[in-house]
Design a protein around this motif. Structure first.
Motif, mmCIF file in Angstrom:
data_model
loop_
_atom_site.group_PDB
_atom_site.id
_atom_site.type_symbol
_atom_site.label_atom_id
_atom_site.label_comp_id
_atom_site.label_asym_id
_atom_site.label_seq_id
_atom_site.Cartn_x
_atom_site.Cartn_y
_atom_site.Cartn_z
ATOM 1 N N ARG A 1 -10.483 11.573 -3.796
ATOM 2 C CA ARG A 1 -9.032 11.433 -3.656
ATOM 3 C C ARG A 1 -8.693 10.421 -2.566
ATOM 4 O O ARG A 1 -7.767 9.625 -2.716
ATOM 5 N N PHE B 1 -6.576 7.353 -3.977
ATOM 6 C CA PHE B 1 -5.195 7.254 -3.526
ATOM 7 C C PHE B 1 -5.003 6.087 -2.562
ATOM 8 O O PHE B 1 -3.903 5.560 -2.425
ATOM 9 N N TYR C 1 1.108 14.664 -0.666
ATOM 10 C CA TYR C 1 0.782 13.241 -0.547
ATOM 11 C C TYR C 1 2.079 12.441 -0.427
ATOM 12 O O TYR C 1 2.438 11.665 -1.301
ATOM 13 N N GLN D 1 2.355 8.599 -0.981
ATOM 14 C CA GLN D 1 2.197 8.028 -2.321
ATOM 15 C C GLN D 1 3.564 7.911 -2.991
ATOM 16 O O GLN D 1 4.087 8.875 -3.534
#
Length: 389
Positions: free
Chosen positions: A158, A162, A185, A188
């Motif tokens: 991840r 990401f 997150y 993001q």
């Protein structure tokens, strides 16, 4: 539009539904990541695990029966290959070699979209080459790992995926998953799209008899893992058996490493409880679900559930805990029942309610699996808009 759709084999059950409709609208190249551990997961039956080959076609490795069952889904795609990872560990020299070979294969198509149906350690090897792609889509199944399943093997991929530079788009199968991702997150900010999970059709095609089937038992099926709440289910069953002494519970699925079922209840009610601790072949699973009065999902936590959509695909109602996205798909006392998590007493009440006067039959009548392909077509329209954005 040319799309490369790359998935882990453990999500093939949901992926084949999307493949089945997406192939009608794009030039679709399918890549399925396969490991020795994954050869008996989900809907696959592997004849042999070939050596010294990275990309193999379905007919090369699937049993004849499995290939024939999957062929209608794969027909119409531009190509379908399994990406072979022979090493049992998630990251090795063979992982890098497989990623390089896959990259060489992909780049000849010059795809408009590279879509990852989730990812893992082995997928990280692809990161060296992703900078060449302008559009990368990533489907996130579990934004937060389930209870007992968090580890560096989950967090490391991840971190890499990401943090990957370039344009990314995130896909989810429930509003709950999207919200959970946004909470955990926050950095993001990329485009996010929700595809509505719909009933799976694959096992329905394997049902031998379409006639009225005798409903025999309560069923739990799927991985036997800590977050699935099997302990709560077993603790609920004595109350159920007191009211329904002839009732039967079947627990079917392979136990994950490190998890053990408490034998106290199963020993006391050995005539009422059957444990099938093994990989369940497709035909057997279809029969188990078809003959079940209803499915029980007593999960402690959840995102979205393939078990739920598999059950709905065979018109079987579900009693689930009120966690994750279950409330998005289960309409209380319409197509199933919702009960509080970590509460064997309330779970027992829900099970007894469904059994009284065969109420589960009323719930089953309210499940509409006949329009599954139509629902997946709707998802494809959403997906194509996301691809083009």
């Amino acid at each position: 539009m040319t799309v490369v759709y790359y998935m882990q084999v453990s999500f093939l059950d949901i992926s084949i539904e999307l493949i089945n409709v997406l192939k009608k609208h794009v030039q679709l190249h399918v890549l399925i990541e396969l490991t020795p551990h994954g050869k008996n997961l989900t809907v696959l039956e592997i004849e042999k695990f070939p050596e010294r080959k990275t990309l193999v076609t379905p007919e090369e490795i699937l049993t004849k029966r499995c290939y024939e069952n999957l062929k209608p889904y794969f027909n119409g795609t531009a190509s379908v290959h399994f990406v072979m990872h022979p090493h049992r560990t998630g990251f090795s020299y063979s992982t890098l070699q497989a990623s390089f070979d896959t990259w060489k294969y992909i780049k000849q198509f010059k795809p408009d979209i590279l879509h990852f149906e989730t990812f893992g350690l082995r997928t990280v090897g692809m990161l060296f080459y992703l900078k060449a792609f302008r559009n990368v889509c990533i489907t996130i199944h579990d934004p937060v790992p389930h209870t007992g399943e968090d580890s560096w093997k989950v967090t490391l991929p991840r971190t890499f995926m990401f943090g990957m530079p370039g344009k990314k788009k995130y896909m989810f199968y429930s509003q709950f998953a999207k919200q959970q991702f946004e909470e955990h997150y926050k950095k993001q900010k990329q485009h996010k799209t929700v595809l509505q999970m719909s009933p799976y059709s694959f096992l329905k095609n394997l049902v031998k008899s379409k006639d009225q089937v005798q409903k025999k038992y309560i069923l739990f099926f799927g991985r036997l893992s800590p977050y699935k709440g099997i302990d709560d289910l077993l603790n609920a069953m004595p109350a159920v058996f007191r009211e329904f002494p002839n009732e039967h519970l079947v627990i079917a699925g392979k136990t994950v490493h490190g998890f053990d079922i408490d034998g106290e209840v199963t020993s006391k009610y050995r005539d009422n409880i059957t444990i099938l601790d093994k990989h369940i072949p497709n035909e057997e699973l279809a029969m188990l679900i078809q003959e079940a009065k209803f499915i029980v999902c007593p999960y402690k936590d959840a995102t979205q559930s393939g078990v739920l959509m598999t059950a709905f695909g065979l018109n079987t109602p579900v009693i689930a805990t009120n966690v994750g996205s279950f409330p998005e798909f289960i309409r209380e006392n319409v197509n199933g029942l919702l009960v509080p998590p970590n509460n064997p007493e309330k779970l027992a009440e829900g099970i007894c309610f469904a059994l009284r006067n065969d109420h589960y039959k009323v719930l089953a009548q309210n499940i509409n699996s006949t329009q599954a392909e139509e629902m997946w077509e709707g998802n494809t329209e959403i997906l194509l808009k996301a691809y083009a954005s």
